[in-house]
Every structure is written in structure tokens, then in C-alpha cells.
Design a protein around this motif. Structure first.
Motif, PDB file in Angstrom:
ATOM      1  N   GLU A 109       0.465  -1.419  -0.240  1.00  8.29           N
ATOM      2  CA  GLU A 109      -0.058  -0.055  -0.012  1.00  8.29           C
ATOM      3  C   GLU A 109       0.472   1.324   0.007  1.00  8.29           C
ATOM      4  O   GLU A 109       0.363   2.104  -0.197  1.00  8.29           O
ATOM      5  CB  GLU A 109      -0.980   0.082   1.126  1.00  8.29           C
ATOM      6  CG  GLU A 109      -2.383   0.825   1.026  1.00  8.29           C
ATOM      7  CD  GLU A 109      -2.918   1.373  -0.028  1.00  8.29           C
ATOM      8  OE1 GLU A 109      -3.619   2.008   0.560  1.00  8.29           O
ATOM      9  OE2 GLU A 109      -3.373   0.092  -0.598  1.00  8.29           O
ATOM     10  N   PHE A 110       2.004   1.327   0.684  1.00  5.25           N
ATOM     11  CA  PHE A 110       3.120   2.404   0.817  1.00  5.25           C
ATOM     12  C   PHE A 110       4.616   2.058   0.328  1.00  5.25           C
ATOM     13  O   PHE A 110       4.950   2.934   0.300  1.00  5.25           O
ATOM     14  CB  PHE A 110       3.651   2.918   2.202  1.00  5.25           C
ATOM     15  CG  PHE A 110       2.086   2.412   3.146  1.00  5.25           C
ATOM     16  CD1 PHE A 110       1.129   4.651   2.413  1.00  5.25           C
ATOM     17  CD2 PHE A 110       1.519   2.266   3.868  1.00  5.25           C
ATOM     18  CE1 PHE A 110       0.411   4.281   3.559  1.00  5.25           C
ATOM     19  CE2 PHE A 110       0.153   2.853   4.834  1.00  5.25           C
ATOM     20  CZ  PHE A 110       0.141   4.202   4.618  1.00  5.25           C
ATOM     21  N   GLU A 111       4.108   1.396  -0.511  1.00  8.55           N
ATOM     22  CA  GLU A 111       5.221   1.345  -2.090  1.00  8.55           C
ATOM     23  C   GLU A 111       5.997   2.862  -3.218  1.00  8.55           C
ATOM     24  O   GLU A 111       6.758   3.401  -2.513  1.00  8.55           O
ATOM     25  CB  GLU A 111       4.903   0.306  -2.765  1.00  8.55           C
ATOM     26  CG  GLU A 111       6.467  -0.769  -3.205  1.00  8.55           C
ATOM     27  CD  GLU A 111       5.267  -1.437  -4.411  1.00  8.55           C
ATOM     28  OE1 GLU A 111       5.527  -3.006  -3.692  1.00  8.55           O
ATOM     29  OE2 GLU A 111       4.960  -1.650  -5.206  1.00  8.55           O
ATOM     30  N   LYS A 112       4.886   3.323  -2.947  1.00  5.54           N
ATOM     31  CA  LYS A 112       4.879   4.923  -3.622  1.00  5.54           C
ATOM     32  C   LYS A 112       4.157   5.575  -3.340  1.00  5.54           C
ATOM     33  O   LYS A 112       2.733   5.073  -2.511  1.00  5.54           O
ATOM     34  CB  LYS A 112       4.640   4.435  -4.932  1.00  5.54           C
ATOM     35  CG  LYS A 112       3.299   4.145  -5.841  1.00  5.54           C
ATOM     36  CD  LYS A 112       3.981   3.906  -6.980  1.00  5.54           C
ATOM     37  CE  LYS A 112       2.865   3.287  -7.647  1.00  5.54           C
ATOM     38  NZ  LYS A 112       2.793   3.178  -9.020  1.00  5.54           N
ATOM     39  N   HIS A 113       3.930   6.782  -3.008  1.00  4.76           N
ATOM     40  CA  HIS A 113       3.193   7.770  -2.892  1.00  4.76           C
ATOM     41  C   HIS A 113       1.350   7.813  -3.468  1.00  4.76           C
ATOM     42  O   HIS A 113       2.247   7.684  -4.484  1.00  4.76           O
ATOM     43  CB  HIS A 113       4.028   9.378  -3.025  1.00  4.76           C
ATOM     44  CG  HIS A 113       4.691   9.366  -2.130  1.00  4.76           C
ATOM     45  ND1 HIS A 113       6.282   9.878  -1.537  1.00  4.76           N
ATOM     46  CD2 HIS A 113       4.732   9.474  -0.761  1.00  4.76           C
ATOM     47  CE1 HIS A 113       6.794   9.240  -0.992  1.00  4.76           C
ATOM     48  NE2 HIS A 113       5.621   9.500   0.283  1.00  4.76           N
ATOM     49  N   ASN A 114       0.655   8.007  -2.918  1.00  6.04           N
ATOM     50  CA  ASN A 114      -0.866   7.942  -4.123  1.00  6.04           C
ATOM     51  C   ASN A 114      -1.374   9.282  -3.943  1.00  6.04           C
ATOM     52  O   ASN A 114      -2.873   8.870  -4.180  1.00  6.04           O
ATOM     53  CB  ASN A 114      -0.993   6.368  -3.555  1.00  6.04           C
ATOM     54  CG  ASN A 114      -1.513   6.347  -2.134  1.00  6.04           C
ATOM     55  OD1 ASN A 114      -1.418   7.223  -1.331  1.00  6.04           O
ATOM     56  ND2 ASN A 114      -1.625   5.299  -2.018  1.00  6.04           N
ATOM     57  N   ASP A 115      -1.428  10.204  -3.439  1.00 11.31           N
ATOM     58  CA  ASP A 115      -2.355  11.049  -2.847  1.00 11.31           C
ATOM     59  C   ASP A 115      -3.686  10.601  -2.048  1.00 11.31           C
ATOM     60  O   ASP A 115      -4.177  11.678  -2.089  1.00 11.31           O
ATOM     61  CB  ASP A 115      -2.193  11.603  -4.382  1.00 11.31           C
ATOM     62  CG  ASP A 115      -1.324  12.792  -4.281  1.00 11.31           C
ATOM     63  OD1 ASP A 115      -0.474  12.929  -3.494  1.00 11.31           O
ATOM     64  OD2 ASP A 115      -1.345  13.428  -5.595  1.00 11.31           O
ATOM     65  N   LYS A 116      -3.513   9.607  -1.367  1.00 13.84           N
ATOM     66  CA  LYS A 116      -4.798   9.433  -1.175  1.00 13.84           C
ATOM     67  C   LYS A 116      -4.143   9.260   0.660  1.00 13.84           C
ATOM     68  O   LYS A 116      -3.173   9.704   1.336  1.00 13.84           O
ATOM     69  CB  LYS A 116      -4.886   7.238  -0.461  1.00 13.84           C
ATOM     70  CG  LYS A 116      -5.146   7.110  -2.155  1.00 13.84           C
ATOM     71  CD  LYS A 116      -6.649   6.705  -2.959  1.00 13.84           C
ATOM     72  CE  LYS A 116      -6.117   6.022  -3.602  1.00 13.84           C
ATOM     73  NZ  LYS A 116      -8.190   6.330  -4.358  1.00 13.84           N
ATOM     74  N   TRP A 117      -5.724   9.712   1.395  1.00  9.62           N
ATOM     75  CA  TRP A 117      -5.930  10.187   1.775  1.00  9.62           C
ATOM     76  C   TRP A 117      -5.873   8.287   3.048  1.00  9.62           C
ATOM     77  O   TRP A 117      -6.297   7.957   2.952  1.00  9.62           O
ATOM     78  CB  TRP A 117      -7.220  10.707   3.515  1.00  9.62           C
ATOM     79  CG  TRP A 117      -7.068  12.237   2.903  1.00  9.62           C
ATOM     80  CD1 TRP A 117      -6.874  12.517   0.948  1.00  9.62           C
ATOM     81  CD2 TRP A 117      -6.273  13.863   3.490  1.00  9.62           C
ATOM     82  NE1 TRP A 117      -7.536  13.722   0.877  1.00  9.62           N
ATOM     83  CE2 TRP A 117      -6.341  14.429   2.431  1.00  9.62           C
ATOM     84  CE3 TRP A 117      -5.601  13.631   4.387  1.00  9.62           C
ATOM     85  CZ2 TRP A 117      -5.515  15.394   2.908  1.00  9.62           C
ATOM     86  CZ3 TRP A 117      -4.883  14.600   4.881  1.00  9.62           C
ATOM     87  CH2 TRP A 117      -4.970  15.668   3.643  1.00  9.62           C
ATOM     88  N   TYR A 118      -5.273   8.414   5.228  1.00  5.31           N
ATOM     89  CA  TYR A 118      -4.633   7.369   5.069  1.00  5.31           C
ATOM     90  C   TYR A 118      -5.487   7.504   7.024  1.00  5.31           C
ATOM     91  O   TYR A 118      -4.909   9.156   7.350  1.00  5.31           O
ATOM     92  CB  TYR A 118      -4.407   7.055   5.571  1.00  5.31           C
ATOM     93  CG  TYR A 118      -3.279   5.832   3.513  1.00  5.31           C
ATOM     94  CD1 TYR A 118      -3.997   4.481   3.339  1.00  5.31           C
ATOM     95  CD2 TYR A 118      -3.152   6.333   2.887  1.00  5.31           C
ATOM     96  CE1 TYR A 118      -3.606   4.402   2.296  1.00  5.31           C
ATOM     97  CE2 TYR A 118      -2.823   6.435   1.297  1.00  5.31           C
ATOM     98  CZ  TYR A 118      -2.988   4.806   1.448  1.00  5.31           C
ATOM     99  OH  TYR A 118      -3.057   4.787   0.240  1.00  5.31           O
ATOM    100  N   PHE A 119      -5.415   7.075   7.808  1.00 14.07           N
ATOM    101  CA  PHE A 119      -6.537   7.183   8.562  1.00 14.07           C
ATOM    102  C   PHE A 119      -6.167   5.823   9.522  1.00 14.07           C
ATOM    103  O   PHE A 119      -5.874   4.552   9.126  1.00 14.07           O
ATOM    104  CB  PHE A 119      -7.884   7.130   9.294  1.00 14.07           C
ATOM    105  CG  PHE A 119      -8.460   7.211  10.643  1.00 14.07           C
ATOM    106  CD1 PHE A 119      -7.954   8.128  11.425  1.00 14.07           C
ATOM    107  CD2 PHE A 119      -8.593   6.113  12.069  1.00 14.07           C
ATOM    108  CE1 PHE A 119      -7.885   8.628  12.971  1.00 14.07           C
ATOM    109  CE2 PHE A 119      -9.078   6.626  12.928  1.00 14.07           C
ATOM    110  CZ  PHE A 119      -8.746   7.389  13.319  1.00 14.07           C
ATOM    111  N   ILE A 120      -5.164   5.836  10.788  1.00 16.25           N
ATOM    112  CA  ILE A 120      -4.025   5.002  11.018  1.00 16.25           C
ATOM    113  C   ILE A 120      -3.836   4.517  12.911  1.00 16.25           C
ATOM    114  O   ILE A 120      -4.434   5.791  13.285  1.00 16.25           O
ATOM    115  CB  ILE A 120      -2.731   5.094  10.500  1.00 16.25           C
ATOM    116  CG1 ILE A 120      -2.288   4.537   8.949  1.00 16.25           C
ATOM    117  CG2 ILE A 120      -1.559   3.564  11.197  1.00 16.25           C
ATOM    118  CD1 ILE A 120      -1.551   4.508   8.732  1.00 16.25           C
TER     119      ILE A 120
END
Length: 139
Positions: free
Chosen positions: A65-76
Motif C-alpha cells: 500500500e505504501f510502496e509509492k506515494h499515491n495522494d490518498k488520505w489514510y487513517f491509522i
């Protein structure tokens, strides 16, 4: 420099483990209620028809999921602290070029990760810091 830090980390762990083995001190696990096993943590599913999507939290899947930047919003959601003083924490961020790359040590502490697949910036969900439960998805 990375090799030096790795070597120092291994030496520190080895020393800590060896010291506790050599001391032969048997702690009394019945003090303060004993060592109760931690209940398993189950990630919550987002509400039906939500733009939040639960990401499988296996380490390999998170790395992909975090292999490359994707401009998505995340909540962890993750746990921080030691076994007697865990605190549930959360983080909300956009994974763009200004976001730092995720590291293996940090990724392994994640309990739940959600990706926003909506069009606009989402509101930050609210969690219970004692349980890690999402109280309000704020759709």
C-alpha cells in the motif's frame, strides 16, 4: 551509519535479554492482578457505503500500500507504550510526496489502516484511546 545503529541495537537487546536470564529473578505475576493476556484486537469495518476502506493489515499488504506515494488520505490506529501502559493512537495524513516513507519497524505496530476513496478531504474519525475503537467515522 545504519550498520552501526543496527549493531548497537542488537548489542542492546542481547544485553537486556542476557541480564534478565542471568539474574534468575522470578517476578511475582500475581501482583496487581497478574499478567492478564491481552484480548485480540479486531479491526472495525467501516460503515456500509462508506468511502473509508479497511486495508488488510498484514505487513506485506501494508508495505504494498505504501510502496509509492499515491495522494490518498489514510487513517491509522496503532498501540504505543509497554505491556502495562498501552495507549491507542491514531494518525491521519495524505500520502503524497511530502509524506515520509513508511519504515518496517513502524509498520509492524499498526493495528488498523483505512484508506479514504472519496473525492474531498475527509474528516478525522474519533477513537477511544483506551480500546482503539472508532467512535465516530465522521462521514
Amino acid at each position: 551509519m545504519k550498520k552501526l545503529l543496527s549493531i548497537l541495537g542488537v548489542i542492546g537487546l542481547t544485553t537486556a535479554i542476557t541480564t534478565s536470564l542471568i539474574s534468575c529473578e522470578k517476578p511475582n505475576n500475581n501482583e496487581n492482578g497478574g499478567n492478564k493476556p491481552e484480548p485480540p484486537y479486531n479491526s472495525q469495518q467501516p460503515p456500509e457505503n462508506s468511502s473509508w476502506k479497511l486495508i488488510n493489515n498484514s505487513l506485506n499488504n501494508i508495505r504494498k500500500e505504501f510502496e509509492k506515494h499515491n495522494d490518498k488520505w489514510y487513517f491509522i490506529i496503532w498501540k504505543r507504550g509497554n505491556s502495562s501502559n498501552w495507549i491507542w493512537q491514531s494518525m491521519f495524513f495524505k500520502y503524497n510526496e511530502s509524506a515520509p516513507r513508511m519504515t518496517g519497524a513502524w509498520l509492524s505496530s499498526i493495528k488498523s489502516i483505512y484508506r479514504w476513496d472519496g473525492l474531498n478531504e475527509p474528516q478525522i474519525p474519533e477513537i477511544n484511546t483506551n480500546t482503539g475503537e472508532i467512535l465516530d467515522w465522521k462521514e
